[in-house]
Motif scaffolding. Structure first.
Motif, short mmCIF file in Angstrom:
data_model
loop_
_atom_site.label_atom_id
_atom_site.label_comp_id
_atom_site.label_asym_id
_atom_site.label_seq_id
_atom_site.Cartn_x
_atom_site.Cartn_y
_atom_site.Cartn_z
N GLU A 127 18.60 17.81 -31.46
CA GLU A 127 18.77 18.33 -32.82
C GLU A 127 17.41 18.46 -33.48
O GLU A 127 16.67 17.49 -33.62
CB GLU A 127 19.67 17.40 -33.64
CG GLU A 127 19.97 17.95 -35.04
CD GLU A 127 20.91 17.07 -35.83
OE1 GLU A 127 21.08 17.32 -37.04
OE2 GLU A 127 21.47 16.13 -35.24
N PHE A 128 17.08 19.70 -33.87
CA PHE A 128 15.82 19.96 -34.55
C PHE A 128 16.00 21.23 -35.39
O PHE A 128 15.84 22.35 -34.89
CB PHE A 128 14.68 20.12 -33.54
CG PHE A 128 13.34 20.34 -34.20
CD1 PHE A 128 12.83 19.43 -35.10
CD2 PHE A 128 12.57 21.46 -33.90
CE1 PHE A 128 11.61 19.62 -35.71
CE2 PHE A 128 11.34 21.65 -34.49
CZ PHE A 128 10.85 20.73 -35.40
N SER A 129 16.36 21.03 -36.63
CA SER A 129 16.64 22.16 -37.51
C SER A 129 15.62 22.30 -38.63
O SER A 129 15.80 23.10 -39.54
CB SER A 129 18.05 22.01 -38.11
OG SER A 129 18.16 20.78 -38.82
N LEU A 169 15.75 2.82 -29.06
CA LEU A 169 16.92 3.59 -29.49
C LEU A 169 16.72 4.12 -30.90
O LEU A 169 17.04 5.29 -31.19
CB LEU A 169 18.17 2.71 -29.42
CG LEU A 169 19.48 3.35 -29.90
CD1 LEU A 169 19.83 4.57 -29.07
CD2 LEU A 169 20.61 2.33 -29.87
N ASP A 170 16.19 3.28 -31.79
CA ASP A 170 15.92 3.73 -33.16
C ASP A 170 14.89 4.85 -33.18
O ASP A 170 14.94 5.74 -34.05
CB ASP A 170 15.42 2.55 -34.01
CG ASP A 170 16.48 1.48 -34.19
OD1 ASP A 170 17.67 1.79 -34.01
OD2 ASP A 170 16.10 0.33 -34.51
N ASP A 171 13.95 4.82 -32.23
CA ASP A 171 12.89 5.83 -32.19
C ASP A 171 13.40 7.20 -31.73
O ASP A 171 12.62 8.16 -31.73
CB ASP A 171 11.76 5.37 -31.28
CG ASP A 171 10.93 4.26 -31.90
OD1 ASP A 171 10.98 4.11 -33.14
OD2 ASP A 171 10.25 3.53 -31.16
N THR A 172 14.66 7.30 -31.34
CA THR A 172 15.20 8.61 -31.00
C THR A 172 15.41 9.45 -32.25
O THR A 172 15.66 10.66 -32.16
CB THR A 172 16.53 8.50 -30.23
OG1 THR A 172 17.48 7.79 -31.04
CG2 THR A 172 16.33 7.77 -28.91
N ASN A 173 15.32 8.82 -33.44
CA ASN A 173 15.41 9.54 -34.71
C ASN A 173 14.01 9.65 -35.32
O ASN A 173 13.33 8.64 -35.50
CB ASN A 173 16.32 8.81 -35.70
CG ASN A 173 17.74 8.72 -35.20
OD1 ASN A 173 18.26 9.66 -34.59
ND2 ASN A 173 18.39 7.59 -35.44
N LEU A 174 13.59 10.87 -35.63
CA LEU A 174 12.31 11.10 -36.29
C LEU A 174 12.58 11.27 -37.79
O LEU A 174 13.24 12.22 -38.19
CB LEU A 174 11.62 12.34 -35.73
CG LEU A 174 10.21 12.63 -36.25
CD1 LEU A 174 9.25 11.51 -35.85
CD2 LEU A 174 9.70 13.97 -35.73
N LEU A 179 14.64 14.20 -39.30
CA LEU A 179 14.12 15.54 -39.09
C LEU A 179 14.34 16.05 -37.68
O LEU A 179 14.35 17.26 -37.45
CB LEU A 179 12.62 15.57 -39.41
CG LEU A 179 12.22 15.03 -40.79
CD1 LEU A 179 10.71 15.06 -40.95
CD2 LEU A 179 12.90 15.82 -41.90
N ALA A 180 14.50 15.14 -36.71
CA ALA A 180 14.70 15.54 -35.31
C ALA A 180 15.32 14.38 -34.55
O ALA A 180 15.16 13.22 -34.94
CB ALA A 180 13.37 15.96 -34.67
N ASN A 181 16.02 14.71 -33.46
CA ASN A 181 16.68 13.69 -32.64
C ASN A 181 16.43 13.95 -31.17
O ASN A 181 16.53 15.09 -30.70
CB ASN A 181 18.19 13.67 -32.88
CG ASN A 181 18.55 13.28 -34.30
OD1 ASN A 181 18.73 14.14 -35.15
ND2 ASN A 181 18.64 12.00 -34.56
N ILE A 182 16.12 12.86 -30.44
CA ILE A 182 16.07 12.88 -28.97
C ILE A 182 17.39 12.34 -28.45
O ILE A 182 18.01 11.47 -29.07
CB ILE A 182 14.88 12.05 -28.47
CG1 ILE A 182 13.57 12.83 -28.64
CG2 ILE A 182 15.05 11.62 -27.02
CD1 ILE A 182 12.34 12.09 -28.20
N ASP A 183 17.84 12.85 -27.30
CA ASP A 183 19.10 12.39 -26.70
C ASP A 183 19.06 10.87 -26.54
O ASP A 183 18.21 10.33 -25.82
CB ASP A 183 19.28 13.06 -25.34
CG ASP A 183 20.68 12.83 -24.77
OD1 ASP A 183 21.36 11.91 -25.23
OD2 ASP A 183 21.08 13.59 -23.87
N PRO A 184 19.98 10.13 -27.18
CA PRO A 184 19.89 8.65 -27.19
C PRO A 184 20.68 7.98 -26.07
O PRO A 184 20.68 6.74 -26.01
CB PRO A 184 20.51 8.30 -28.55
CG PRO A 184 21.56 9.35 -28.74
CD PRO A 184 21.04 10.62 -28.09
#
Length: 311
Positions: A46-48, A191-196, A61-66
């Protein structure tokens, strides 16, 4: 005759040399800016975010597959719970039903040992009378020794069950739990770092990647600027810096300066600015000192970093 009083025209004279007006070209910059990146690697899901988008502190602001990171957290949690249960059992000692099982094991091992000893004695006596073989006696000797060893082990287990776990075993289990707890913190942090998230409110200036890309740790994802205040940076000469009073603090200098700014590409209107800070070491190339002023963005005009200004 009455005395005639003549009128006199007066004028207040001031020291013009005490007031010096100077103009310096400057550049607008954000009061705070940062290039944001992940601490981990993985595919974006997710990066919109788009340039010009206003964001608030803590906004994702962005997500890596967790999924992989969540699996790691779950595995460590499971192992940690198991270790905690083992420690509880060790410190609580064996239950009454466990003691009964251990006592039954001792009784069984004791009976087996006695039987093996009796069989060995019988075969040894027959061998002395010339009946049987030495191989049979040696084989039974091994059976007897194994039975004795099993009895010793069963008795030791019963003793340990009654006394509870040894302190060194408890200490070792506590150390293992401490290690697993550290692993859990590390796994949860990843895991928390998957959220920017946005570290401060502002506007997105640039984006450097597209959604669904595989990104690396520390790879710039986007640039964020704080637009709640703007700075204007000028460069003054050595001679101008030399005339300054080094005994004054920045706050005192800011109070003594009547500093204003014009954005020449927009209008000739002047806006009040405040001294923020200045460099005390000259640029090695230009031999000038950078001085920064700060202000709240004026209403009605869109002032952005990189624009020209005059202080």
């Amino acid at each position: 005759q009455s005395e005639v009083i003549r009128s006199v025209k007066t004028l207040v004279i001031s020291d013009n040399a005490a007031t010096i007006s100077r103009e310096f070209p400057g550049k607008v910059r954000a009061s705070q800016s940062a290039e944001l990146s992940f601490r981990i690697s993985g595919p974006l899901i997710e990066f919109s975010a788009t340039p010009g988008q206003q964001v608030e502190t803590g906004e994702v602001l962005a997500n890596i597959d967790p999924r992989d990171f969540q699996t790691r957290v779950d595995n460590v949690e499971s192992t940690l719970k198991e270790a905690g249960a083992q420690l509880s059992a060790m410190t609580a000692g064996a239950r009454e039903e466990d003691i009964k099982v251990l006592e039954a094991n001792v009784a069984s091992a004791e009976a087996t040992s006695q039987e093996a000893t009796a069989q060995y004695d019988r075969l040894s006596a027959l061998l002395e009378e010339g009946v049987g073989t030495k191989a049979e006696v040696d084989s039974q000797l091994k059976v007897r020794d194994v039975a004795h060893a099993n009895l010793d082990k069963a008795e030791q287990n019963l003793k340990s069950g009654r006394a509870g776990a040894r302190q060194e075993d408890v200490d070792a289990m506590n150390a293992r739990i401490d290690g697993l707890t550290a692993q859990r913190r590390d796994a949860q942090a990843k895991l928390d770092d998957t959220n920017l998230k946005a570290p401060f409110p502002g506007v997105i200036a640039k984006t450097y990647v597209e959604n669904f890309e595989d990104v690396q740790a520390k790879q710039p994802i986007l640039s964020l600027q704080d637009d709640s205040a703007i700075e204007i940076v000028i460069n003054i000469s050595e001679s101008a810096m030399a005339r300054g009073d080094r005994t004054l603090t920045i706050a005192e200098l800011a109070e003594s300066l009547d500093a204003r700014v014009r954005f020449t590409s927009v209008s000739n209107d002047e806006y009040k600015v405040t001294l923020k800070d200045y460099e005390t070491e000259a640029d090695p190339v230009t031999q000038t000192f950078a001085v920064a002023f700060i202000m709240t963005p004026p209403d009605g005009i869109n002032i952005r970093p990189g624009m020209n200004a005059v202080i």
